[in-house]
Design a protein around this motif. Structure first.
Motif, short mmCIF file in Angstrom:
data_model
loop_
_atom_site.label_atom_id
_atom_site.label_comp_id
_atom_site.label_asym_id
_atom_site.label_seq_id
_atom_site.Cartn_x
_atom_site.Cartn_y
_atom_site.Cartn_z
N ALA A 1 0.84 -1.20 0.00
CA ALA A 1 0.00 0.00 0.00
C ALA A 1 0.87 1.25 0.00
O ALA A 1 0.59 2.23 -0.70
N PHE A 2 1.98 1.20 0.78
CA PHE A 2 2.93 2.31 0.80
C PHE A 2 3.56 2.50 -0.58
O PHE A 2 3.77 3.63 -1.03
N LEU A 3 3.89 1.38 -1.25
CA LEU A 3 4.46 1.45 -2.59
C LEU A 3 3.51 2.16 -3.55
O LEU A 3 3.94 2.99 -4.37
N GLN A 4 2.22 1.87 -3.48
CA GLN A 4 1.24 2.49 -4.36
C GLN A 4 1.17 4.00 -4.13
O GLN A 4 1.08 4.78 -5.07
N VAL A 5 1.24 4.41 -2.85
CA VAL A 5 1.24 5.84 -2.52
C VAL A 5 2.52 6.49 -3.04
O VAL A 5 2.50 7.60 -3.59
N LEU A 6 3.64 5.80 -2.86
CA LEU A 6 4.93 6.32 -3.32
C LEU A 6 4.94 6.52 -4.83
O LEU A 6 5.44 7.54 -5.33
N VAL A 7 4.37 5.58 -5.56
CA VAL A 7 4.31 5.69 -7.02
C VAL A 7 3.48 6.90 -7.44
O VAL A 7 3.84 7.63 -8.37
N LEU A 8 2.36 7.13 -6.75
CA LEU A 8 1.52 8.28 -7.05
C LEU A 8 2.26 9.58 -6.77
O LEU A 8 2.23 10.52 -7.59
N ILE A 9 2.94 9.66 -5.63
CA ILE A 9 3.72 10.87 -5.29
C ILE A 9 4.83 11.09 -6.32
O ILE A 9 5.08 12.22 -6.76
N TYR A 10 5.49 10.00 -6.70
CA TYR A 10 6.55 10.11 -7.69
C TYR A 10 6.01 10.64 -9.01
O TYR A 10 6.65 11.48 -9.67
#
Length: 248
Positions: A191-200
């Motif tokens: 879930a953190f990875l998905q948020v990180l991808v969006l922020i990136y």
């Protein structure tokens, strides 16, 4: 009278140092140990280091700015966008096998069962997934950032690099999963990875298009909106495409 030489690749007559038909070098000869180990192998390693790792560093530290410079012409130091993407996809696939995790199970645990279809399609047909996803991303960035006056092909290039960086994050996630066995911890990490991808994605687009927009607040709001829309709408379109593909 000198004997006429023929190209070893296409059998055309050679009149210069390179074949005028296929472009192969006329002086092609058998491989030697020195050529393979000292010249080709070592050159390949250092060339890869120069372009591959430099591009990865740029995608992490200044993603949008570096790729904008690449699109505008500063290309000598960067690794090929599509080759980079294919390499990272391959590494991601190999590391995922070591991690021995079921992404579909993670989606189900996080209440995102529908996304397991995308993951299954992506794993089974990685090239097909790229053929569907990259053009979709590019359509959105092309339409929403028309002020930059970049053509569709240039949007394809920038989205290839952005997607490559996202695969880099995925590789890190899979490596971490090799040491994590608890499904709850893995689910939280994903879930953190998905948020990180969006922020990136937001940072990437903001940096890339910052040179074309004077109003930075408006640009930021636009990049947030576009990133969310790309995430949602591209997912819907890809699911539809998967459904059409599966029905055939």
């Amino acid at each position: 009278m000198a004997e006429k030489q023929q190209c070893l690749n296409c059998d055309s007559e050679l009149t210069t140092a390179y074949c005028g038909v296929c472009g192969q070098k006329a002086s092609t000869h058998r491989f030697s140990f020195k050529e393979v180990v000292i010249t080709d192998f070592m050159h390949g390693i250092f060339h890869l280091d120069k372009g591959f790792f430099f591009t990865l560093k740029e995608l992490v530290t200044r993603p949008g700015h570096s790729i904008r410079e690449y699109v505008q012409g500063k290309r000598a130091s960067h690794f090929s966008y599509f080759t980079l993407l294919v390499i990272l996809i391959t590494i991601s696939f190999l590391v995922s096998k070591l991690a021995e995790i079921n992404i579909a199970e993670i989606y189900q645990k996080n209440g995102q069962g529908v996304f397991s279809e995308i993951q299954a399609f992506q794993s089974k047909y990685p090239r097909g997934f790229l053929l569907v996803s990259i053009p979709i991303y590019s359509i959105f960035s092309f339409l929403f950032f028309r002020k930059s006056k970049l053509n569709f092909a240039e949007n394809m290039v920038l989205n290839c690099y952005r997607t490559a960086a996202e695969y880099l994050f995925t590789i890190v996630f899979y490596i971490a999963c090799v040491f994590m066995k608890n499904i709850d911890l893995i689910s939280v990490s994903y879930a953190f990875l998905q948020v990180l991808v969006l922020i990136y994605m937001i940072v990437f687009y903001y940096q890339f298009f910052s040179e074309y927009y004077q109003n930075k607040i408006l640009l930021f709001l636009k990049t947030v909106l576009v990133s969310v829309l790309i995430t949602v709408m591209s997912t819907v379109i890809i699911i539809f495409a998967i459904g059409v593909y599966a029905s055939n």
